[in-house]
Write an enzyme that holds these catalytic residues in place. Structure first.
Site, PDB file in Angstrom:
ATOM      1  N   LYS A 116       0.979  -1.288  -0.093  1.00 17.69           N
ATOM      2  CA  LYS A 116      -0.001  -0.037   0.075  1.00 17.69           C
ATOM      3  C   LYS A 116       0.593   1.340  -0.152  1.00 17.69           C
ATOM      4  CE  LYS A 116      -4.297  -1.328   2.357  1.00 17.69           C
ATOM      5  NZ  LYS A 116      -5.169  -1.138   1.229  1.00 17.69           N
ATOM      6  N   LYS A 158      -3.706   2.000   8.781  1.00 18.44           N
ATOM      7  CA  LYS A 158      -3.914   1.150   8.061  1.00 18.44           C
ATOM      8  C   LYS A 158      -2.569   0.241   7.783  1.00 18.44           C
ATOM      9  CE  LYS A 158      -7.257   2.993   4.498  1.00 18.44           C
ATOM     10  NZ  LYS A 158      -7.531   3.389   3.300  1.00 18.44           N
ATOM     11  N   GLY A 165      -9.649  -4.422   4.179  1.00 18.89           N
ATOM     12  CA  GLY A 165     -10.174  -3.824   5.531  1.00 18.89           C
ATOM     13  C   GLY A 165      -9.573  -4.639   6.618  1.00 18.89           C
ATOM     14  N   HIS A 208     -17.542   3.953  -2.311  1.00 22.54           N
ATOM     15  CA  HIS A 208     -16.419   3.143  -3.136  1.00 22.54           C
ATOM     16  C   HIS A 208     -16.726   3.173  -4.633  1.00 22.54           C
ATOM     17  CE1 HIS A 208     -13.935  -0.678  -4.004  1.00 22.54           C
ATOM     18  NE2 HIS A 208     -14.528  -0.412  -5.172  1.00 22.54           N
ATOM     19  N   HIS A 235     -16.663  -5.987   3.802  1.00 21.82           N
ATOM     20  CA  HIS A 235     -15.687  -5.702   2.564  1.00 21.82           C
ATOM     21  C   HIS A 235     -15.967  -6.740   1.557  1.00 21.82           C
ATOM     22  CE1 HIS A 235     -13.715  -2.872   4.919  1.00 21.82           C
ATOM     23  NE2 HIS A 235     -13.514  -3.589   6.132  1.00 21.82           N
ATOM     24  N   GLU A 275      -9.591   1.880  -7.589  1.00 25.19           N
ATOM     25  CA  GLU A 275     -10.541   2.017  -6.614  1.00 25.19           C
ATOM     26  C   GLU A 275     -10.330   3.425  -5.899  1.00 25.19           C
ATOM     27  OE1 GLU A 275     -11.300  -2.498  -5.130  1.00 25.19           O
ATOM     28  OE2 GLU A 275     -10.514  -0.933  -3.785  1.00 25.19           O
ATOM     29  N   ARG A 292      -6.792  -7.016 -12.423  1.00 26.74           N
ATOM     30  CA  ARG A 292      -7.547  -8.140 -13.141  1.00 26.74           C
ATOM     31  C   ARG A 292      -8.848  -7.694 -13.453  1.00 26.74           C
ATOM     32  NH1 ARG A 292      -8.451  -8.404  -7.236  1.00 26.74           N
ATOM     33  NH2 ARG A 292     -10.630  -7.794  -7.033  1.00 26.74           N
TER      34      ARG A 292
HETATM   35  C1  MV4 Z   1     -10.705   4.048   4.255  1.00 27.01           C
HETATM   36  C2  MV4 Z   1     -11.892   4.679   4.920  1.00 27.01           C
HETATM   37  C3  MV4 Z   1     -12.084   5.667   5.408  1.00 27.01           C
HETATM   38  N1  MV4 Z   1     -11.157   6.549   5.428  1.00 27.01           N
HETATM   39  N2  MV4 Z   1      -9.953   5.176   4.248  1.00 27.01           N
HETATM   40  C4  MV4 Z   1     -11.730  -0.447   3.599  1.00 27.01           C
HETATM   41  C5  MV4 Z   1     -10.976  -1.564   2.653  1.00 27.01           C
HETATM   42  C6  MV4 Z   1      -9.774  -0.805   2.397  1.00 27.01           C
HETATM   43  N3  MV4 Z   1      -9.257  -1.313   1.079  1.00 27.01           N
HETATM   44  C7  MV4 Z   1      -9.959   0.661   2.715  1.00 27.01           C
HETATM   45  N4  MV4 Z   1     -11.089   0.786   3.386  1.00 27.01           N
HETATM   46  C8  MV4 Z   1     -11.567   1.891   3.757  1.00 27.01           C
HETATM   47  N5  MV4 Z   1     -10.707   2.745   3.725  1.00 27.01           N
HETATM   48  C9  MV4 Z   1     -10.090   6.186   4.864  1.00 27.01           C
HETATM   49  N6  MV4 Z   1      -9.070   7.116   4.924  1.00 27.01           N
HETATM   50  C10 MV4 Z   1     -12.941   3.491   4.730  1.00 27.01           C
HETATM   51  C11 MV4 Z   1     -12.753   2.193   4.187  1.00 27.01           C
HETATM   52  C12 MV4 Z   1     -14.039   1.356   4.298  1.00 27.01           C
HETATM   53  C13 MV4 Z   1     -14.553   0.826   3.034  1.00 27.01           C
HETATM   54  C14 MV4 Z   1     -14.031   1.287   1.704  1.00 27.01           C
HETATM   55  C15 MV4 Z   1     -14.550   0.817   0.590  1.00 27.01           C
HETATM   56  C16 MV4 Z   1     -15.584   0.007   0.612  1.00 27.01           C
HETATM   57  C17 MV4 Z   1     -16.399  -0.378   1.781  1.00 27.01           C
HETATM   58  C18 MV4 Z   1     -15.469   0.021   2.916  1.00 27.01           C
HETATM   59  C19 MV4 Z   1     -16.023  -0.320   4.187  1.00 27.01           C
HETATM   60  C20 MV4 Z   1     -15.642   0.022   5.586  1.00 27.01           C
HETATM   61  C21 MV4 Z   1     -14.306   0.977   5.430  1.00 27.01           C
END
Ligand code: MV4
Length: 664
Positions: A116, A158, A165, A208, A235, A275, A292
């Site tokens: 990341k 993170k 997630g 998202h 997720h 994304e 992919r």
């Molecule tokens: C975040 C966020 C809020 N703020 N980053 C969840 C999976 C990971 N790949 C990134 N995610 C998130 N990052 C910041 N700075 C909220 C999430 C998140 C989320 C993002 C996309 C789709 C579903 C989600 C569900 C919970 C939290």
């Protein structure tokens, strides 16, 4: 173009790839596990090779065997689908080393997105917007504290090595920071072997939104609009759509161009997805890139009119992209619902079993079903529990939602629990229709998503009774069914005033019905309620008018168990019978389970002498007990199950050596 490709995957995506390949005149080699011998993707392919036992680690993840099969079969390229080996750099390299085209990006591009923090650094250089925060190598607690201070609260820790997630922690204030950091580092170290952290401003209600990108090997790149995948559960995407509701033309362009820059920064080739977190104020930030073809690619195909698998094959073959950016037009709105074998009423526990009855909505311009299963297939524990993707399209979002609701009502599955009713409630809910979307949607609207049964229980029982009666009437022309009410010629049929009792079991409760057949209708009584019913049954569709209310409803009747399908929900009931008939049992004395269920009691032991009609085993299914009786006198020779065992329909329970004079 290639003459022959190998598809290193299973299920719907393998079928999806084969479909396009065949249209382009390309032969397809499938691979399969022992559990998938009869799978749809194997049947669709031109040839297929067994990889090994059911577990993925011994079959679909066996890169060595797959490459061997590709070489032996003369496949020039391998399509990895999604999951399994699709983002495995070693596999991409192994293809190259063996002169096989990997239908996907170069191994180096896959590797760039593995970390990341490294991904964020690349994106920053490419001018792709990042969530404000820290993604540096220096992980000293003092520096992280200072960066947290700079970032402000709430913030999100993170794991650098995380994904999906895992290893995330929200921190509300500086006073919580040290403890949260220690915990997050410990978790990340355990889960990924790497404790390093990113710090990001925490967006409280993001959406998202992801961009579909495509690049060719000549360096051209385009974006094919976006998908909104905000409706997720732990997720796991549930419902996806394109385009993203409310996204302005300017934002689409800015996001699309940023995504293409992101892809070109890593010398990308093929289909990719960038994304973004999309904030309420219209700003967007890079989240991650998936190297992919994604599960939800069909919604993009529906609004662009393009076949993304065809694009993948052309690009992998060294051709230029089929369209330039200004030739990509968007039309209408598409939605995809993922139909899973799972139990929404039991914390979405994955469900297994046989797809005993499976009917899909008709496919046309508006409705598309991508699936890898057919009626009779087993949903096992070995693979992803997705049964199908239901994809709809129409001129606008409201119409597309209506199509989705309608199509979900036409999707009928019994034998395995599914999330169809949950999806129906979701798609039809006011907040979804009103575009009140963010990643917290499901948690926020739980009250709407698990609605109580819509079909009144008595009505369900009345309709079920009609189904049982009419099916048994239809079967009358077949060899005598000893349970048919019409077998009681004397009392039932000829005396129109004879009220026949029927016991139905629903939700663990026995209901006593009484049914009086008049010349052209039935009077059905349940307790104090009386129903005047006219009904006809054609195949699995019951047309019934109950006290003037007309129903057209499908059912699956299997043994004594009936499932009615009503507006996306199911009504289950069973007809109670005194006993399982001697006539049903195998004459040689092999006694089989009449339905899936469990063994409640075994009343005899091997060697016991039994008499005709003696109860040997008691089974239970749908909370109702069934006695398995000896068809004739004999000696118990073997018992195959014990109390508490689960048995499948048709399994031999017990064998009895019948006495000579009886066995003849
Ligand atoms: C975040 C966020 C809020 N703020 N980053 C969840 C999976 C990971 N790949 C990134 N995610 C998130 N990052 C910041 N700075 C909220 C999430 C998140 C989320 C993002 C996309 C789709 C579903 C989600 C569900 C919970 C939290």
């Amino acid at each position: 173009m290639f003459n022959k490709i190998l598809i290193a995957n299973r299920g719907e995506i393998a079928c999806r790839v084969i479909q396009t390949a065949h249209r382009l005149g390309i032969r397809c080699v499938a691979v399969y596990s022992e559990a998938d011998r009869h799978a749809r993707h194997v049947a669709m392919a031109d040839e297929a090779f067994l990889l090994g036992p059911a577990p993925s680690s011994e079959s679909y993840l066996r890169a060595d065997k797959i490459i061997e099969v590709a070489k032996a079969s003369g496949a020039q390229a391998i399509h990895p689908g999604y999951g399994f080996l699709s983002e495995n750099t070693d596999f991409a390299k192994a293809c190259e080393a063996n002169d096989i085209v990997f239908i996907g990006p170069p191994a180096s591009a896959i590797a760039s997105m593995g970390s990341k923090s490294a991904a964020k650094a690349i994106m920053q250089d490419a001018g792709v917007p990042l969530v404000p925060g820290y993604h540096g190598d220096d992980q000293s607690p003092e520096l992280l504290r200072a960066e947290a201070e700079k970032c402000g609260f709430p913030l999100l820790l993170k794991a650098v090595a995380g994904g999906g997630g895992k290893g995330m922690r929200v921190v509300e204030a500086m006073s919580e920071f040290d403890e949260a950091l220690a915990a997050a580092q410990r978790e990340a170290k355990n889960a990924f072997g790497n404790p390093d952290m990113l710090i990001e401003k925490y967006l409280t209600q993001p959406r998202h939104v992801e961009i579909q990108v495509f690049c060719d090997s000549q360096g051209n790149g385009v974006y094919l609009a976006e998908r909104d995948c905000s409706v997720q559960r732990r997720h796991q995407k549930v419902l996806e759509e394109a385009p993203a509701p409310g996204l302005s033309e300017e934002t689409r362009k800015a996001m699309g161009e940023a995504a293409v820059r992101a892809a070109q920064a890593i010398n990308y080739v093929g289909a990719g997805t960038v994304e973004f977190l999309y904030d309420v104020d219209g700003s967007f930030y890079f989240m991650e890139m998936n190297t992919r073809l994604q599960v939800e690619h069909p919604v993009t195909e529906m609004i662009t009119g393009q076949d993304l698998v065809e694009w993948q094959l052309r690009v992998a073959n060294g051709e230029a992209l089929p369209l330039q950016q200004d030739q990509i037009r968007l039309r209408g709105h598409a939605l995809e619902a993922r139909i899973y074998a799972e139990d929404p009423d039991n914390d979405f526990l994955p469900a297994t079993g046989t797809l005993r009855y499976l009917r899909t909505p008709d496919e046309n311009t508006y409705v598309r079903v991508d699936t890898g299963v057919v009626e009779g297939d087993e949903v096992s524990i070995h693979y992803d529990p997705m049964i199908a993707k239901l994809v709809v399209w129409d001129d606008n979002r409201e119409r597309a939602i209506n199509r989705m609701v309608q199509a979900l009502e036409e999707y009928r599955i019994s034998g395995v629990k599914t999330n169809i009713r949950f999806l129906h409630a979701l798609a039809d809910s006011a907040p979804f229709r009103e575009e009140d979307l963010d990643t917290g949607f499901i948690g926020k609207h739980e009250d709407l998503l698990f609605p109580p049964a819509q079909l009144d229980e008595n009505l369900g029982l009345v309709l079920s009774a009609c189904f049982f009666l009419l099916r048994s009437k239809a079967e009358q022309t077949l060899p005598a069914d000893p349970f048919s009410p019409f077998a009681r010629q004397n009392s039932w049929r000829l005396n129109s005033q004879y009220a026949r009792p029927m016991t139905l079991l629903s939700d663990d409760v026995q209901h006593q019905l009484s049914i009086l057949e008049q010349d052209d209708h039935y009077e059905i009584c349940i307790g104090d309620s009386s129903y005047n019913v006219r009904a006809s049954l054609e195949d699995d569709r019951l047309q019934a008018t109950v006290n003037g209310h007309r129903f057209s409803i499908c059912g699956d009747l299997h043994q004594d168990q009936l499932v009615l399908f009503h507006e996306g929900e199911t009504f289950h009931c069973a007809q109670h019978r005194e006993q399982y008939g001697l006539e049903d049992q195998a004459s040689e004395g092999g006694l089989q389970a009449p339905m899936n269920g469990s063994v409640v009691a075994v009343l005899v032991s091997a060697g016991d002498q039994v008499e005709a009609g003696q109860t040997l085993v008691i089974m239970e299914a749908m909370k109702m007990e069934h006695s398995i009786k000896a068809p004739a006198a004999g000696t118990v020779s073997e018992i195959f199950f014990a109390e508490g065992d689960l048995v499948s329909e048709g399994a031999e329970l017990i064998s009895v050596d019948l006495d000579d004079e009886e066995a003849a």
